[in-house]
Design a protein around this motif. Structure first.
Motif, PDB file in Angstrom:
ATOM      1  N   GLY A  64      58.764  29.197 -56.125  1.00  0.00           N
ATOM      2  CA  GLY A  64      58.725  30.188 -55.038  1.00  0.00           C
ATOM      3  C   GLY A  64      59.343  29.395 -53.789  1.00  0.00           C
ATOM      4  N   PHE A  65      59.965  28.148 -53.907  1.00  0.00           N
ATOM      5  CA  PHE A  65      60.760  27.525 -52.968  1.00  0.00           C
ATOM      6  C   PHE A  65      62.459  27.854 -53.059  1.00  0.00           C
ATOM      7  CE2 PHE A  65      56.937  25.471 -51.923  1.00  0.00           C
ATOM      8  CZ  PHE A  65      56.883  24.595 -50.790  1.00  0.00           C
ATOM      9  N   SER A  66      63.128  28.076 -51.880  1.00  0.00           N
ATOM     10  CA  SER A  66      64.544  27.981 -51.885  1.00  0.00           C
ATOM     11  C   SER A  66      65.091  26.757 -51.099  1.00  0.00           C
ATOM     12  CB  SER A  66      65.110  29.354 -51.229  1.00  0.00           C
ATOM     13  OG  SER A  66      64.711  29.480 -49.975  1.00  0.00           O
ATOM     14  N   ASN A  67      66.524  26.632 -51.100  1.00  0.00           N
ATOM     15  CA  ASN A  67      67.073  25.412 -50.451  1.00  0.00           C
ATOM     16  C   ASN A  67      68.121  25.932 -49.779  1.00  0.00           C
ATOM     17  OD1 ASN A  67      65.534  23.076 -51.784  1.00  0.00           O
ATOM     18  ND2 ASN A  67      65.828  24.267 -53.637  1.00  0.00           N
ATOM     19  N   ARG A  68      68.539  25.311 -48.671  1.00  0.00           N
ATOM     20  CA  ARG A  68      69.728  25.356 -47.685  1.00  0.00           C
ATOM     21  C   ARG A  68      70.417  24.002 -47.740  1.00  0.00           C
ATOM     22  NH1 ARG A  68      67.059  28.650 -43.589  1.00  0.00           N
ATOM     23  NH2 ARG A  68      66.606  26.599 -42.579  1.00  0.00           N
ATOM     24  N   ILE A  69      71.433  23.686 -48.263  1.00  0.00           N
ATOM     25  CA  ILE A  69      72.041  22.471 -48.286  1.00  0.00           C
ATOM     26  C   ILE A  69      72.928  22.363 -47.226  1.00  0.00           C
ATOM     27  CG2 ILE A  69      73.425  20.875 -49.660  1.00  0.00           C
ATOM     28  CD1 ILE A  69      71.985  22.061 -52.232  1.00  0.00           C
ATOM     29  N   ALA A  70      72.871  21.251 -46.379  1.00  0.00           N
ATOM     30  CA  ALA A  70      73.840  21.003 -45.444  1.00  0.00           C
ATOM     31  C   ALA A  70      74.738  20.005 -45.612  1.00  0.00           C
ATOM     32  CB  ALA A  70      73.029  20.576 -44.224  1.00  0.00           C
ATOM     33  N   THR A  79      58.013  28.566 -44.288  1.00  0.00           N
ATOM     34  CA  THR A  79      58.001  27.340 -43.602  1.00  0.00           C
ATOM     35  C   THR A  79      59.196  26.408 -43.996  1.00  0.00           C
ATOM     36  OG1 THR A  79      55.533  27.261 -43.664  1.00  0.00           O
ATOM     37  CG2 THR A  79      56.644  25.109 -43.219  1.00  0.00           C
ATOM     38  N   VAL A  80      59.921  25.777 -43.151  1.00  0.00           N
ATOM     39  CA  VAL A  80      61.264  25.123 -43.358  1.00  0.00           C
ATOM     40  C   VAL A  80      60.740  23.423 -43.409  1.00  0.00           C
ATOM     41  CG1 VAL A  80      63.466  24.386 -42.613  1.00  0.00           C
ATOM     42  CG2 VAL A  80      62.633  26.680 -42.357  1.00  0.00           C
ATOM     43  N   TYR A  81      61.001  22.893 -44.520  1.00  0.00           N
ATOM     44  CA  TYR A  81      60.683  21.417 -44.850  1.00  0.00           C
ATOM     45  C   TYR A  81      62.128  20.702 -44.908  1.00  0.00           C
ATOM     46  CZ  TYR A  81      56.296  23.279 -46.142  1.00  0.00           C
ATOM     47  OH  TYR A  81      55.136  23.924 -46.358  1.00  0.00           O
ATOM     48  N   ALA A  82      62.392  19.959 -43.691  1.00  0.00           N
ATOM     49  CA  ALA A  82      63.649  19.226 -43.552  1.00  0.00           C
ATOM     50  C   ALA A  82      63.840  18.047 -44.511  1.00  0.00           C
ATOM     51  CB  ALA A  82      63.779  18.641 -42.338  1.00  0.00           C
ATOM     52  N   ASN A  83      64.468  17.645 -45.248  1.00  0.00           N
ATOM     53  CA  ASN A  83      64.723  16.558 -46.415  1.00  0.00           C
ATOM     54  C   ASN A  83      65.897  15.900 -46.052  1.00  0.00           C
ATOM     55  OD1 ASN A  83      62.628  16.925 -48.801  1.00  0.00           O
ATOM     56  ND2 ASN A  83      62.847  18.834 -48.126  1.00  0.00           N
ATOM     57  N   GLU A  84      66.064  14.665 -46.175  1.00  0.00           N
ATOM     58  CA  GLU A  84      67.172  13.723 -46.097  1.00  0.00           C
ATOM     59  C   GLU A  84      66.946  12.785 -47.224  1.00  0.00           C
ATOM     60  OE1 GLU A  84      69.543  10.543 -43.169  1.00  0.00           O
ATOM     61  OE2 GLU A  84      67.912  11.604 -42.304  1.00  0.00           O
ATOM     62  N   PHE A 136      75.852  17.442 -49.399  1.00  0.00           N
ATOM     63  CA  PHE A 136      75.629  16.833 -50.462  1.00  0.00           C
ATOM     64  C   PHE A 136      76.673  16.093 -51.113  1.00  0.00           C
ATOM     65  CE2 PHE A 136      75.148  17.348 -55.189  1.00  0.00           C
ATOM     66  CZ  PHE A 136      73.901  17.253 -55.436  1.00  0.00           C
ATOM     67  N   ASP A 137      76.751  14.904 -50.672  1.00  0.00           N
ATOM     68  CA  ASP A 137      78.041  13.944 -51.013  1.00  0.00           C
ATOM     69  C   ASP A 137      77.355  13.137 -52.262  1.00  0.00           C
ATOM     70  OD1 ASP A 137      79.934  12.464 -50.925  1.00  0.00           O
ATOM     71  OD2 ASP A 137      79.407  11.206 -49.143  1.00  0.00           O
ATOM     72  N   PHE A 138      77.537  13.614 -53.318  1.00  0.00           N
ATOM     73  CA  PHE A 138      77.351  13.137 -54.552  1.00  0.00           C
ATOM     74  C   PHE A 138      77.949  12.043 -55.066  1.00  0.00           C
ATOM     75  CE2 PHE A 138      76.180  13.211 -59.340  1.00  0.00           C
ATOM     76  CZ  PHE A 138      75.118  13.400 -59.158  1.00  0.00           C
ATOM     77  N   ARG A 139      77.688  10.841 -54.606  1.00  0.00           N
ATOM     78  CA  ARG A 139      78.188   9.443 -54.832  1.00  0.00           C
ATOM     79  C   ARG A 139      77.114   8.441 -54.358  1.00  0.00           C
ATOM     80  NH1 ARG A 139      79.756   7.021 -50.347  1.00  0.00           N
ATOM     81  NH2 ARG A 139      79.900   8.195 -48.453  1.00  0.00           N
ATOM     82  N   PRO A 140      77.263   7.218 -55.037  1.00  0.00           N
ATOM     83  CA  PRO A 140      76.529   6.284 -54.431  1.00  0.00           C
ATOM     84  C   PRO A 140      76.523   5.932 -53.083  1.00  0.00           C
ATOM     85  CG  PRO A 140      77.282   5.605 -56.683  1.00  0.00           C
ATOM     86  CD  PRO A 140      78.197   6.960 -56.023  1.00  0.00           C
ATOM     87  N   GLY A 141      75.424   6.014 -52.315  1.00  0.00           N
ATOM     88  CA  GLY A 141      75.503   5.726 -50.880  1.00  0.00           C
ATOM     89  C   GLY A 141      75.694   7.168 -50.068  1.00  0.00           C
ATOM     90  N   GLY A 142      75.962   8.346 -50.729  1.00  0.00           N
ATOM     91  CA  GLY A 142      76.185   9.511 -50.316  1.00  0.00           C
ATOM     92  C   GLY A 142      74.678  10.237 -49.780  1.00  0.00           C
ATOM     93  N   ARG A 143      74.798  11.059 -48.672  1.00  0.00           N
ATOM     94  CA  ARG A 143      73.647  11.638 -48.268  1.00  0.00           C
ATOM     95  C   ARG A 143      73.408  13.010 -48.722  1.00  0.00           C
ATOM     96  NH1 ARG A 143      72.478  11.343 -42.089  1.00  0.00           N
ATOM     97  NH2 ARG A 143      73.594  13.118 -42.245  1.00  0.00           N
ATOM     98  N   TRP A 144      72.142  13.461 -48.897  1.00  0.00           N
ATOM     99  CA  TRP A 144      71.867  14.773 -49.350  1.00  0.00           C
ATOM    100  C   TRP A 144      70.753  15.273 -48.210  1.00  0.00           C
ATOM    101  CZ3 TRP A 144      68.150  16.020 -53.942  1.00  0.00           C
ATOM    102  CH2 TRP A 144      68.258  17.569 -54.297  1.00  0.00           C
ATOM    103  N   LEU A 145      71.445  16.168 -47.417  1.00  0.00           N
ATOM    104  CA  LEU A 145      70.694  16.861 -46.434  1.00  0.00           C
ATOM    105  C   LEU A 145      70.409  18.338 -46.557  1.00  0.00           C
ATOM    106  CD1 LEU A 145      72.594  15.631 -43.035  1.00  0.00           C
ATOM    107  CD2 LEU A 145      70.537  14.616 -44.313  1.00  0.00           C
ATOM    108  N   PHE A 146      69.070  18.577 -46.711  1.00  0.00           N
ATOM    109  CA  PHE A 146      68.729  20.141 -47.076  1.00  0.00           C
ATOM    110  C   PHE A 146      67.302  20.430 -46.532  1.00  0.00           C
ATOM    111  CE2 PHE A 146      67.047  17.737 -50.467  1.00  0.00           C
ATOM    112  CZ  PHE A 146      65.940  18.386 -50.824  1.00  0.00           C
ATOM    113  N   ASP A 147      67.258  21.904 -46.338  1.00  0.00           N
ATOM    114  CA  ASP A 147      65.923  22.310 -46.119  1.00  0.00           C
ATOM    115  C   ASP A 147      65.282  22.946 -47.148  1.00  0.00           C
ATOM    116  OD1 ASP A 147      66.097  21.588 -43.173  1.00  0.00           O
ATOM    117  OD2 ASP A 147      67.103  23.510 -42.730  1.00  0.00           O
ATOM    118  N   MET A 148      64.093  22.729 -47.449  1.00  0.00           N
ATOM    119  CA  MET A 148      63.297  23.618 -48.427  1.00  0.00           C
ATOM    120  C   MET A 148      62.591  24.646 -47.824  1.00  0.00           C
ATOM    121  SD  MET A 148      62.180  20.760 -51.094  1.00  0.00           S
ATOM    122  CE  MET A 148      61.306  21.778 -52.037  1.00  0.00           C
ATOM    123  N   ILE A 149      62.626  25.803 -48.098  1.00  0.00           N
ATOM    124  CA  ILE A 149      62.180  26.860 -47.291  1.00  0.00           C
ATOM    125  C   ILE A 149      60.891  27.472 -48.303  1.00  0.00           C
ATOM    126  CG2 ILE A 149      61.956  29.147 -46.470  1.00  0.00           C
ATOM    127  CD1 ILE A 149      65.444  27.115 -46.799  1.00  0.00           C
ATOM    128  N   GLY A 150      59.745  27.290 -47.751  1.00  0.00           N
ATOM    129  CA  GLY A 150      58.597  27.546 -48.526  1.00  0.00           C
ATOM    130  C   GLY A 150      58.225  29.026 -48.798  1.00  0.00           C
TER     131      GLY A 150
END
Length: 141
Positions: free
Chosen positions: A36-42, A62-67, A44-58
């Motif tokens: 039931g959740f969806s994701n909005r990815i801001a 409801t928006v759940y910020a993830n880092e 996605f730096d897919f490498r060691p040390g890279g950041r993944w910033l996204f919101d999970m939307i319930g």
């Protein structure tokens, strides 16, 4: 102390196919998270040390910020990421060749035992739902 939640899933595809569904931002956005959740990815730096910033939307909006930060990336074998916001955890996804496909091992280690105890009733079924969604993603791609 820390608490680790473990689950596993067998897939009838090779490890490279499973890894491809993890390494691609558009694909992971489709399957990551509980039912039931969806994701909005801001980011996605897919490498060691890279950041993944996204919101999970319930399901209720409801928006759940993830880092997270990618700690280890071993193509077709393993991904380790560190979740930098609450709840703090490290997730290790290991892919092992198995008869007819891949065995995926999912180990989510929460930093705080009290937090782990409080969210156990959410995390355990959510991790299974996450892998259900990955199964569906692999079936269509």
């Amino acid at each position: 102390m820390s608490t680790t939640f473990r689950t596993s899933r067998q897939f009838a595809v090779p490890p490279a196919t499973v890894f491809a569904a993890i390494a691609d931002a558009a694909r992971i956005a489709r399957w990551w998270g509980p039912a039931g959740f969806s994701n909005r990815i801001a980011e996605f730096d897919f490498r060691p040390g890279g950041r993944w910033l996204f919101d999970m939307i319930g399901p209720d909006g409801t928006v759940y910020a993830n880092e997270s930060v990618f700690v280890t990336i071993a193509p077709d074998r393993q991904l380790v990421l560190r979740h930098l916001c609450q709840p703090h955890f490290q997730l290790t996804i290991t892919l092992q060749p198995a008869a007819g496909g891949t065995l995926l091992l999912w180990e989510q280690t929460l930093d705080d035992d009290a937090v782990a105890a409080a969210v156990r009733h959410i995390v355990e079924p959510a991790n299974e739902q996450n892998l259900d969604r990955l199964t569906a993603e692999l079936a269509v791609h």
